[in-house]
Design an enzyme around this catalytic site. Structure first.
Site, PDB file in Angstrom:
ATOM      1  N   ASP A   1      -5.310 -29.045 -18.383  1.00 39.94           N
ATOM      2  CA  ASP A   1      -4.495 -28.743 -17.240  1.00 39.94           C
ATOM      3  C   ASP A   1      -4.583 -27.305 -16.640  1.00 39.94           C
ATOM      4  OD1 ASP A   1      -3.404 -31.266 -16.837  1.00 39.94           O
ATOM      5  OD2 ASP A   1      -1.659 -30.902 -18.379  1.00 39.94           O
TER       6      ASP A   1
ATOM      7  N   TYR B   1       2.706 -35.196 -14.220  1.00 41.17           N
ATOM      8  CA  TYR B   1       3.726 -34.693 -15.202  1.00 41.17           C
ATOM      9  C   TYR B   1       4.173 -33.192 -14.737  1.00 41.17           C
ATOM     10  CZ  TYR B   1       3.312 -37.753 -19.238  1.00 41.17           C
ATOM     11  OH  TYR B   1       3.100 -38.806 -19.940  1.00 41.17           O
TER      12      TYR B   1
ATOM     13  N   HIS C   1      -0.088 -35.107 -26.401  1.00 39.62           N
ATOM     14  CA  HIS C   1      -0.109 -34.019 -25.417  1.00 39.62           C
ATOM     15  C   HIS C   1      -0.298 -32.941 -26.610  1.00 39.62           C
ATOM     16  CE1 HIS C   1       1.287 -35.462 -21.512  1.00 39.62           C
ATOM     17  NE2 HIS C   1       1.965 -36.341 -22.430  1.00 39.62           N
TER      18      HIS C   1
ATOM     19  N   ASP D   1       0.289 -13.090 -30.298  1.00 35.60           N
ATOM     20  CA  ASP D   1      -0.303 -11.904 -30.851  1.00 35.60           C
ATOM     21  C   ASP D   1       0.848 -10.991 -31.606  1.00 35.60           C
ATOM     22  OD1 ASP D   1      -1.658  -9.418 -31.554  1.00 35.60           O
ATOM     23  OD2 ASP D   1      -2.579  -9.137 -29.753  1.00 35.60           O
TER      24      ASP D   1
ATOM     25  N   ASP E   1       2.680  -8.329 -33.763  1.00 35.43           N
ATOM     26  CA  ASP E   1       2.667  -6.957 -34.239  1.00 35.43           C
ATOM     27  C   ASP E   1       4.178  -6.952 -34.691  1.00 35.43           C
ATOM     28  OD1 ASP E   1       0.258  -6.580 -33.188  1.00 35.43           O
ATOM     29  OD2 ASP E   1       0.840  -5.381 -31.622  1.00 35.43           O
TER      30      ASP E   1
END
Length: 826
Positions: A390, A471, A526, A533, A535
């Site tokens: 998508d 959708y 789906h 990320d 930290d």
């Protein structure tokens, strides 16, 4: 109007201000420039982010400058401002090239004096000798000056190239081919379906469309299957209206005039060509299927039914005193009860968050969508190889205006978005909302011998809704007062159904259920990929699997009565190399990212736990093994969580153009998750401990009759939570939550178990709350603010005036003609 009963009079001085302003902050705007922000955030002292949003999307002026610079520098390409087809050269997209983390870190965390250089990314459609390509470039630094350059954008792709060939060279010709095919078999479609294609008006609601779907993508071209659909292109319910005729097209030639129509497929029978199909239709033993006709059954609204209770409106949430978070609209920065973060958007992936901190400590550098994939299964030529990626269609550019009071509370703050394509800046008003909400369940409660304490569960949500074809995906980033973050996706809309045949020998019940006269549900996965990320208390982190395992042990204090005791204990397994991990059986393991250096006051490593959240259970990964359709374009979908090294050269797990080249994608995730060591404790390693997680939400969707006409969001919710694990010294929500302590009647009411009762003493000495004025201290005591006086609210606080809804008509992505959205369709 409604009146909230007063319990305290001490804020009457502010009541006049509230009554004057409350109408202003809850009325939805008459146009997008009157964004429906709360009264407090609109009139309070301006709030400013601590630093510049270095990830912000290009402004309209920046995009125009980049386009003009490319036109000048690439004059030899004869770039067209109004391309007619993919054979023209033109600038398809310009947007921000997000800065490398290593460049941004010095500015964010090391008191760098200036932000990193700002660059743009451009995708240019170029027609080369063997056809049209999409090629990525980087343009900068910005603002455009004599020092600015255009360079191939190569370092973020691991395929060794910055381009992908567009397999659809002339979409208009393909549409004409499909219409011609439909006209050539119009006698068959009239006989079996009661309709024909309308070349003069392809949007004819009573006509047919022949929709192409590539079943094989090779360097030499395509093999297409075309399926007939009704009604015309303007129908939102067309994915519920497949017709059971399919045609196979040999499209290996680059010249559409050389394409060959070969086989036809109908009711489980494959016919050699149109003549054999026509002859079979005229035969005495031909078995027909019932028609799949449109009607009230596809309507998403029922204006006629009046069951008891529908005559009354439902309860709603209100925010009489304005928002408690602080918002810098210019920098898209939010601060709320210890959380701080920046918001940005991209046309492919929608909303992402950067530099997430809690109580001043780093938690995540980046949190955002990477790809949303749906993979189908079935025994017909359309469903058998159907898949969607998508971001190719644009999760950001298809995030349309939110409906106030429905998508988000009426009192939410709304943010606009912009994206730049084909030399135009597209402005989407009110496509992101930010709001506080109090759940219908408590954050915590406890009934003791003498009192009961209840704490409200109020959280902050950043929400957008992307409508990609059939959708609608509601994507939430949710923040809780204890430092927990949640990423939640809900889906609604029309399923992509399969035609249900009348052939009893068919195997279609293996792939779904019959849900209407001639419609079958079509099972699909789906799998929606996000990047986190982390930290945790800094960039140097480790990941562990902390297992809960049974074992048998001997304890000295247990002897001689119990020589051995069967019990359980914790066993920690460090994750020492890049890998994909699945959720454990019986939730028998905790997945934790720890700080390598920082500990809390009790000597425990500061960490965050990753766990399935508040959706429909554990999030799924792709069921299909080695998908013949996906190839190597979405290997991230094969496990629930991936842990990798952070690299500036690997900023994403996928790229929208993977859709064009699934077997040779421009980003191959297997080359990212290649088993590199995550060890960083020895002196000879170059890895600094900065790791990245990629995680999936989604659903194994087997639609039922309850999915007609639309799938419901509460049955499709999926989420992953990041929960503090010894990150703080105690529960941080205690200092920010709103609640009450009720003291039970009795001689020791208000006291604490184990304490000696002293009638003259203050048995609530540990409590920071205050007692109700004029009431006995043993009744109730509140922590945090409460509503103090009567408040009158306007009608718009409960039901916003939709006359002010400012969206304009727009094109919703048509998934069934998906290649149109690429360079060929501009």
């Amino acid at each position: 109007m409604i009146e909230l009963k007063s319990r305290r009079p001490w804020v009457l001085l502010s009541s006049l201000l509230i009554l004057v302003g409350v109408a202003a902050f809850l009325v939805f705007p008459l146009d997008h420039e009157q964004s429906p922000i709360g009264y407090a955030s609109k009139h309070a002292a301006p709030y400013k982010a601590p630093r510049q949003n270095v990830w912000a999307e290009l402004t309209e002026g920046e995009a125009a400058d980049v386009n003009n610079f490319i036109l000048k520098e690439f004059a030899h390409l004869d770039l067209k401002k109004h391309p007619k087809s993919a054979r023209d050269n033109f600038i398809f997209v310009v947007e921000t090239l997000k800065p490398n983390k290593t460049d941004a870190a010095s500015y964010l965390y090391n008191d760098g004096p200036s932000p990193p250089e700002r660059w743009a990314k451009a995708a240019i459609a170029q027609n080369l000798k063997d056809g049209p390509y999409m090629i990525y470039y980087m343009v900068g630094p910005l603002p455009i000056s004599k020092d600015s350059v255009i360079l191939p954008l190569e370092y973020v792709f691991n395929s060794g190239r910055n381009y992908v060939q567009n397999p659809m060279k002339d979409y208009t010709a393909i549409q004409d081919f499909a219409l011609a095919l439909a006209e050539n078999v119009s006698d068959i479609t009239q006989e079996l379906l009661g309709a024909t294609a309308n070349r003069q008006n392809p949007s004819d609601p009573h006509g047919l469309l022949a929709v192409p779907r590539g079943s094989r993508v090779d360097a030499g071209g395509l093999t297409l299957w075309l399926q007939f659909y009704r009604p015309g292109m303007s129908s939102g319910a067309r994915t519920l209206l497949p017709q059971g005729i399919y045609a196979k097209v040999d499209a290996t030639s680059s010249d559409v005039n050389e394409w060959i129509v070969s086989q036809f497929y109908y009711n489980g029978v494959l016919y050699e060509d149109a003549e054999h199909f026509r002859a079979a239709v005229d035969g005495p033993d031909f078995e027909r299927t019932p028609p799949n006709l449109d009607g009230p059954w596809t309507d998403t609204e029922d204006f006629e039914s009046h069951p008891p209770g529908r005559e009354l409106p439902p309860p709603v949430s209100v925010q009489p005193y304005g928002p408690r978070y602080r918002l810098d609209r210019k920098e898209r920065f939010i601060s709320w009860f210890g959380f701080e973060f920046y918001i940005t958007t991209a046309q492919a992936t929608g909303v992402s968050l950067f530099d997430i901190r809690f109580n001043g400590e780093r938690v995540m550098y980046e949190l955002g969508l990477q790809e949303a994939m749906a993979h189908y299964a079935g025994d017909d030529p359309m469903q058998g190889g159907l898949e969607f990626m998508d971001t190719f269609f644009g999760m950001g550019k298809n995030a349309f205006e939110l409906v106030p009071g429905y998508d988000c509370p009426a009192y939410a703050d709304y943010l606009d978005a912009e994206w730049h394509q084909a030399y135009q800046t597209h402005h989407t008003p009110n496509s992101i909302c930010v709001f506080e909400y109090t759940a219908d369940y408590l954050l915590s409660r406890h009934t003791s011998q003498y009192s009961v304490t209840a704490s409200r569960n109020t959280f902050l949500t950043v929400r957008s809704v992307s409508t990609v074809g059939n959708y609608d995906y509601t994507i939430d980033y949710i923040f809780y007062m204890d430092g927990t973050l949640e990423v939640k996706v809900r889906a609604s809309g029309f399923i992509f159904g399969a035609f249900y045949t009348a052939n009893n020998t068919k195997s279609e019940d293996q792939y779904g259920h019959r849900i209407h006269e001639a419609l079958s549900s079509s099972m699909h996965d789906h799998v929606i990929n996000f990047k986190a990320d982390l930290d945790v208390a800094g960039p140097k982190n480790d990941m562990v699997r902390m297992a809960i395992e049974p074992f048998t042990s001997t304890y000295e204090w247990d002897q001689p009565e119990q020589p051995k005791r069967n019990t359980m204990h914790l066993v920690e397994y460090p994750v020492t190399e890049e890998a994909g991990i699945d959720w454990p059986k019986n939730s028998g393991e905790f997945y934790i990212v720890y700080s390598s250096d920082e500990k809390n006051a009790w000597g425990e490593r500061k960490g965050y736990r990753i766990t399935p959240g508040t959706g429909m259970g554990s999030t799924p990964h792709l069921t299909i093994l080695n998908s013949t359709t996906l190839g190597d374009s979405a290997r991230w979908a094969e496990h629930d969580i991936w842990v990798l090294k952070q690299k500036d050269t690997e900023p994403r797990s996928a790229d929208p153009l993977n859709f064009f080249a699934p077997h040779d994608p421009i980003i191959d995730f297997t080359k990212m998750a290649d088993g590199e060591s995550l060890e960083h404790t020895t002196s000879d390693t170059s890895y600094d401990g900065d790791l990245v997680l990629y995680f999936n939400v989604g659903a194994h969707h087997v639609p039922t009759s309850q999915d007609v006409p639309n799938t419901l969001m509460h049955t499709s919710a999926s989420s992953v939570m990041f929960v503090p694990h010894n990150f703080a010294d105690r529960d941080p929500s205690r200092g920010s939550v709103q609640g009450v302590r009720l003291q039970m009647s009795g001689k020791k009411s208000g006291g604490f178990a184990g304490e000696e009762h002293e009638p003259s003493g203050d048995l609530r000495s540990r409590q920071m709350g205050r007692k109700l004025e004029g009431q006995d201290r043993t009744k109730a005591s509140y922590f945090g603010a409460t509503y103090e006086s009567a408040i009158k609210l306007p009608l718009e606080a409960f039901e916003p005036d939709m006359a002010g809804y400012s969206s304009k008509e727009h094109d919703v992505t048509d998934l069934s003609i998906s290649y149109k959205v690429g360079a060929a369709g501009v």
